[in-house]
Design an enzyme around this catalytic site. Structure first.
Site, PDB file in Angstrom:
ATOM      1  N   GLY A 260       3.067  -0.804   1.253  1.00 29.75           N
ATOM      2  CA  GLY A 260       4.251  -1.854   1.431  1.00 29.75           C
ATOM      3  C   GLY A 260       4.119  -2.479   0.578  1.00 29.75           C
ATOM      4  O   GLY A 260       4.445  -3.380  -0.701  1.00 29.75           O
ATOM      5  N   MET A 262      -0.025  -4.667  -1.925  1.00 29.76           N
ATOM      6  CA  MET A 262      -1.623  -4.601  -1.949  1.00 29.76           C
ATOM      7  C   MET A 262      -1.498  -5.822  -2.680  1.00 29.76           C
ATOM      8  O   MET A 262      -1.350  -5.775  -3.464  1.00 29.76           O
ATOM      9  CB  MET A 262      -1.774  -3.197  -3.469  1.00 29.76           C
ATOM     10  N   GLU A 297      -0.726  -9.799   2.270  1.00 28.00           N
ATOM     11  CA  GLU A 297      -1.111  -9.744   0.854  1.00 28.00           C
ATOM     12  C   GLU A 297      -1.995 -11.210   0.320  1.00 28.00           C
ATOM     13  O   GLU A 297      -3.038 -11.253   0.330  1.00 28.00           O
ATOM     14  CB  GLU A 297      -0.386  -9.326  -0.018  1.00 28.00           C
TER      15      GLU A 297
END
Length: 868
Positions: A260, A262, A297
């Site tokens: 999805g 990083m 993230e």
């Protein structure tokens, strides 16, 4: 397969023989022959003067130590072994790689016209020979060189420190990250983008440049991601007192990405699915998904980057914790009840199924063959539930004390799950010895509760038993420390105080033994218990509720999650009964008073529409399948469709009235508007099944002023197999065939098609101009939805669905084994099906295992499934 892949064990962890304190990287970028020069400052930590560096798919050009050519090395299949080394030295390695040919999308590869990287978990070894393990933390300086006209933007981790021009139209930019990090957090992007810019001022007054890079022409789809980023930064300061630590924060959206997103330090590389949105291209779910993933993230900057994991067995240390944080972020910004419900649906559905599968493992696994197979719902979602249990046991204040101590002790280091538990213990004084079992025990515990009321003594006794069934990886199970949240209600809906031995006690009971009894005093009437409120532990609850008690809780429970949970238990009773009835040749039935209970929720003026929508949503087929040792695919499908038809018929007047009352002239993404659309579109799904449904759905589609309503109409037409389905699907394809990301929604509907020829439709759809098996998003949308969300046709008794899965997996095995490994899961659960289906699934798995070049990702899963 040349040789059988070997398992790695958590107990075999040993510290690295050497460490790397600093690395200076230079990338000379070309499509097929990129040159990577890595200059590392290496220190010997142990006794050995030999170091083994990880490396895959690399062409070694040269090795030198302290500026001199080094000949004492050996190149192995997946490593470079250097010997006769000094205790401290500068190591220079030059490698050549081929980004264009890298279809695995790990390491450095081409995504469309751009270079980008994906290094978690072990992708950096595809860039250069290195100690590619999370407990080696180095400071990175990265120089990127490329053609200026084609790649005007050259990005990497940290802060931009220098740039310049070169001959032949090439240019360079140098980046420096002052924070030591493991190789998996390295990132590089080179391309030509549109850029959305903003500035965030931290609570201490520092200005941070924010930049979001998107493909040309997509700038109008980036503002929501920027808003979500700014909200994330502000929330982490307010809730966790955590501030960002670089001068710039960048996000790059790419089309070809296995994951999805990083959390690379300062340069987050995202699947474009979780960045790009406007009202015409994205649904409300997309908007909320972007908010959650942007937050996730960003929150990793502290829980994952500043404190990383010592080894990959500790993955839940960063992922479970960060999922909890992103769930809290979404709940604080939106509806806490609805967010909690949606999170629990994931646990009770696919995560419980994973716990019961051959791939069952604890949130901190003990054994693995391929590290990419660690990225599971158990590690992430169940891991977040374990973090939530800390919060339930310790409260917000105690939890925050534990977090502060955790950062004080471990900032800048690679930590373990045990380090986190110790910080929580030491900060609060709470003994978490037994709680640690959640990290090492796999499977889903069942909590069985019985009750007894003594009117004379005015006592109410709850007996709580817990057990966990053996799993393929663990035969022996132990009693866990389960925080069990309850509330007792009197007949009029008032709450009965919990009194034990004359003292008020917490709503959260500490269940620690295999069998425990709790005696509550001063209970003047037989109460209705609300059990496992807020889903206070990831367990299956068994309690013999009557229909009347569940309908009471749907009306009177103070906690919205408890009201929803009561509705789900009521539905579950009727689903189970109807599955049995269908198996015996009978028709689906639902009692009138049960329909009335849902009518009451539908018409309630006190409940938010988003919550009502959740109550009216039946459990998915896969969740229901998880209730059974042996799954009757067809009976479950017939039951669920029959119950939808009954609700549609019995509630059609109310559904129609609510549907028409919720129409919004203007589109907005505030949570109230999202909730109204959610309920309106749930109503549409039911109304599609009654007379006039075709005309209503068609009108809904053509009057839609946003993608949410467009997809709702197409889904309703698909699920109810309406005559208008083909026309709507064709119209959508004509409008959006140029945009793969928008077409993913169309591909998913095709994959979920309940028509008899569903598999043929899927195969034909693979020829669509927007589809590519090389693109993970396209593959997951079409093939993944057929395998995972179309159980009747995937499990067709002819075996055609299984053979199709095998064909796809064989093709992906050689191009992108990571995606193949994600797709294979439905085939692994063969033990839950009848002998005929089981034999067909086993044959397909045996055929995969017999392949000469079966990737480690698939080998591990196929082997475990066949052992089951």
């Amino acid at each position: 397969m040349s040789q059988t892949p070997q398992a790695k064990y958590r107990e075999d962890y040993t510290p690295p023989s050497h460490t790397i304190t600093d690395i200076d990287l230079t990338f000379d970028l070309y499509d097929n022959n990129t040159l990577v020069t890595a200059v590392s400052q290496v220190k010997q930590l142990g006794e050995s003067n030999v170091v083994e560096l990880d490396g895959e798919a690399l062409k070694l050009r040269s090795v030198s130590v302290n500026g001199e050519a080094w000949s004492a090395y050996e190149v192995k299949e997946a490593s470079l072994v250097l010997s006769q080394l000094p205790t401290e030295f500068e190591l220079t390695i030059v490698t050549e790689i081929d980004p264009e040919a890298n279809t695995a999308l790990e390491g450095l590869y081409k995504s469309g016209g751009a270079f980008c990287t994906q290094c978690e978990a072990e992708g950096f070894r595809r860039i250069t020979y290195y100690l590619d393990r999370p407990d080696v933390l180095a400071r990175y300086t990265t120089k990127v060189i490329a053609d200026k006209a084609t790649y005007p933007y050259l990005l990497s981790n940290g802060n931009r420190v220098a740039q310049g021009e070169l001959k032949g139209g090439r240019h360079w930019v140098q980046w420096q990250d002052p924070h030591p990090k493991p190789a998996y957090l390295f990132a590089l992007v080179a391309g030509d983008f549109d850029v959305l810019r903003d500035i965030y001022t931290t609570k201490s007054g520092r200005k941070v440049d924010l930049e979001i890079f998107v493909d040309k022409g997509n700038l109008d789809r980036a503002p929501h991601a920027m808003t979500s980023l700014i909200n994330s930064m502000k929330w982490d300061e307010e809730r966790f007192d955590l501030e960002y630590d670089l001068d710039i924060y960048m996000i790059v959206a790419v089309d070809f990405f296995n994951m999805g997103a990083m959390e690379n330090k300062g340069l987050n590389i995202f699947n474009s699915k979780f960045v790009l949105a406007n009202s015409q291209t994205a649904t409300d779910s997309d908007y909320l998904g972007i908010e959650a993933v942007i937050g996730h993230e960003y929150f990793h900057n502290w829980t994952g980057n500043r404190v990383t994991c010592r080894d990959w067995f500790q993955l839940s240390l960063k992922e479970g914790l960060t999922v909890f944080r992103d769930q809290e972020f979404s709940s604080d910004l939106g509806s806490r009840a609805v967010n909690r419900i949606q999170n629990v649906r994931v646990i009770r559905g696919p995560q419980f199924a994973e716990d019961a599968s051959p791939m069952s493992h604890p949130i901190r696994p003990d054994k693995v063959i391929e590290m990419n197979n660690f990225y599971t719902l158990t590690v992430y979602e169940k891991g977040s539930e374990v973090i939530r249990m800390y919060h339930t046991l310790l409260g917000e204040e105690g939890f925050q004390k534990g977090m502060k101590l955790y950062f004080e002790r471990h900032d800048g280091t690679a930590a373990t799950c045990e380090d986190f538990v110790s910080a929580m213990e030491d900060a609060t004084g709470v003994d978490l010895t037994q709680f640690r079992l959640w990290y090492s025990q796999s499977g889903t515990p069942t909590v069985r509760v019985s009750s007894q009321y003594d009117a004379g003594a005015q006592t109410y006794v709850l007996t709580v038993e817990q057990f966990t069934e053996p799993t393929q990886d663990q035969a022996e199970k132990h009693a866990l420390h389960i925080p069990f949240d309850i509330e007792l209600y009197a007949a009029g809906g008032s709450v009965i105080p919990l009194i034990v031995e004359g003292k008020s006690v917490s709503n959260v009971l500490d269940v620690k033994a295999e069998k425990q009894t709790f005696v509550f005093e001063n209970v003047s009437e037989c109460p209705v218990p609300s059990l496992l409120r807020e889903f206070s532990a990831p367990v299956k609850l068994e309690y013999n509720y009557s229909d009347e008690e569940l309908m009471f809780l749907m009306t009177y429970a103070r906690n919205e999650f408890a009201r929803w949970d009561a509705s789900q238990m009521l539905l579950a009773k009727y689903i189970r009964a109807n599955v049995q009835r269908v198996q015996q040749g009978g028709d689906v039935e639902v009692a009138a008073e049960v329909v009335d209970a849902f009518r009451g929720v539908l018409l309630s003026a006190d409940l938010e529409p988003a919550f009502i929508a959740e109550v009216l949503s039946l459990p998915q087929h896969n969740e229901v399948s998880g209730w059974y040792k042996l799954v009757d695919v067809d009976a479950i499908a017939k039951t669920l469709e029959g119950m939808r038809a009954i609700f549609a018929d019995q509630l059609q007047e109310e559904l129609s009235a609510v549907y028409h009352s919720l129409k919004q002239a203007q589109y907005s993404i505030d949570h109230a508007a999202i909730g109204k659309r959610a309920l309106r579109n749930i109503c549409l799904g039911y109304l599609a099944r009654i007379a006039g449904g075709n005309e209503l759905v068609e009108k809904h589609y053509y009057q839609a002023n946003n993608m949410t309503d467009t997809i709702a109409a197409m889904s309703a037409a698909n699920n109810a197999q309406l005559p208008c389905r083909e026309a709507l699907m064709q119209d959508y394809s004509d409008k959006w065939k140029h945009d793969g990301l928008v077409m993913d929604k169309w591909f998913m509907i095709q994959g979920c098609n309940p028509a008899a020829n569903a598999l043929e439709v899927v195969k034909q759809t693979m020829q669509h101009e927007a589809f590519s098996l090389k693109n993970p998003n396209r593959t997951r949308s079409l093939v993944g939805s057929f395998l995972n969300l179309n159980p009747v046709h995937f499990h067709d008794k002819s075996g055609s669905g299984y053979r199709f899965a095998g064909e796809i997996l064989r093709e992906l095995n050689s191009t992108n084994p990571q995606v193949a490994s994600r797709l294979i899961d439905p085939l692994l659960k063969l033990a839950k099906y009848d002998d005929e289906r089981k034999a067909l699934m086993r044959a397909e798995l045996e055929s995969l295992k017999a392949m000469d070049n079966l990737a480690k990702d698939l080998f591990e899963k196929v082997s475990k499934a066949l052992e089951s």
